[in-house]
Design a protein around this motif. Structure first.
Motif, mmCIF file in Angstrom:
data_model
loop_
_atom_site.group_PDB
_atom_site.id
_atom_site.type_symbol
_atom_site.label_atom_id
_atom_site.label_comp_id
_atom_site.label_asym_id
_atom_site.label_seq_id
_atom_site.Cartn_x
_atom_site.Cartn_y
_atom_site.Cartn_z
ATOM 1 N N THR A 1 0.849 -0.958 -0.158
ATOM 2 C CA THR A 1 0.024 0.106 -0.036
ATOM 3 C C THR A 1 0.916 1.322 0.044
ATOM 4 O O THR A 1 1.920 1.153 0.674
ATOM 5 C CB THR A 1 -0.948 -0.061 1.233
ATOM 6 O OG1 THR A 1 -1.676 -1.418 1.254
ATOM 7 C CG2 THR A 1 -1.858 1.259 1.192
ATOM 8 N N THR B 1 -4.065 7.627 -3.406
ATOM 9 C CA THR B 1 -3.536 6.393 -2.343
ATOM 10 C C THR B 1 -4.034 5.141 -3.154
ATOM 11 O O THR B 1 -4.738 5.187 -3.993
ATOM 12 C CB THR B 1 -4.140 6.450 -1.112
ATOM 13 O OG1 THR B 1 -5.559 5.932 -1.154
ATOM 14 C CG2 THR B 1 -3.883 7.408 -0.114
ATOM 15 N N THR C 1 -2.535 0.645 -4.016
ATOM 16 C CA THR C 1 -1.675 -0.675 -3.910
ATOM 17 C C THR C 1 -1.228 -1.105 -4.959
ATOM 18 O O THR C 1 -1.587 -1.217 -5.945
ATOM 19 C CB THR C 1 -2.773 -1.648 -2.775
ATOM 20 O OG1 THR C 1 -3.418 -1.053 -1.815
ATOM 21 C CG2 THR C 1 -1.956 -2.747 -2.728
ATOM 22 N N ASN D 1 -7.074 3.802 -5.015
ATOM 23 C CA ASN D 1 -8.303 3.908 -4.112
ATOM 24 C C ASN D 1 -9.333 5.143 -4.668
ATOM 25 O O ASN D 1 -8.685 5.902 -5.125
ATOM 26 C CB ASN D 1 -7.852 4.176 -2.670
ATOM 27 C CG ASN D 1 -7.093 3.112 -2.132
ATOM 28 O OD1 ASN D 1 -7.513 1.880 -2.435
ATOM 29 N ND2 ASN D 1 -6.062 3.261 -1.099
#
Length: 133
Positions: free
Chosen positions: A96, A109, A111, A129
């Motif tokens: 992440t 953000t 991953t 995200n």
């Protein structure tokens, strides 16, 4: 463990955290194209594939171009920073991260999920995200 479950000991697991952090730092935070190319040669197989939300990118040079364009687009202090440690097993790892201007607000953000073979990234999925509401 049930009677039908068994464990198999195979090749040693790669250091998922070291590899995926190196990808962030040496590829996606690297502004020098030559250093980025060296990192890609060390961290990725010869013909890697990267899956982004909007496209599929084939090859080290194309991944380098995507990384360089991101850094150019978002300015000289934009950086990707890992959040926690990468985890993985059986050749699949995830890390992440967050990104934004150094010392500034987090802009995005996500991953990274990577398929790893012989200690190198074969395929990389970049999962973003949704923006905070």
């Amino acid at each position: 463990m049930s009677e039908t479950t068994s464990t198999t000991r195979g090749a040693a697991e790669p250091d998922y955290d070291k590899l995926l952090r190196a990808n962030l730092e040496r590829v996606f935070n690297e502004r020098d194209a030559d250093k980025r190319a060296t990192a890609l040669a060390e961290l990725f197989v010869e013909e890697p594939v990267m899956y982004e939300p909007t496209e599929v990118v084939h090859g080290r040079q194309a991944i380098s171009t995507v990384a360089g364009n991101l850094l150019d687009q978002f300015g000289p202090t934009f950086r990707f920073t890992p959040v926690g440690r990468a985890v993985g097993h059986h050749g699949l790892g995830s890390l992440t991260w967050q990104a934004g201007p150094e010392g500034g607000p987090v802009a995005v953000t996500g991953t990274d999920v990577a398929e790893i073979m012989d200690g190198r990234i074969v395929r990389l999925w970049v999962l973003l995200n949704p923006p905070a509401a």
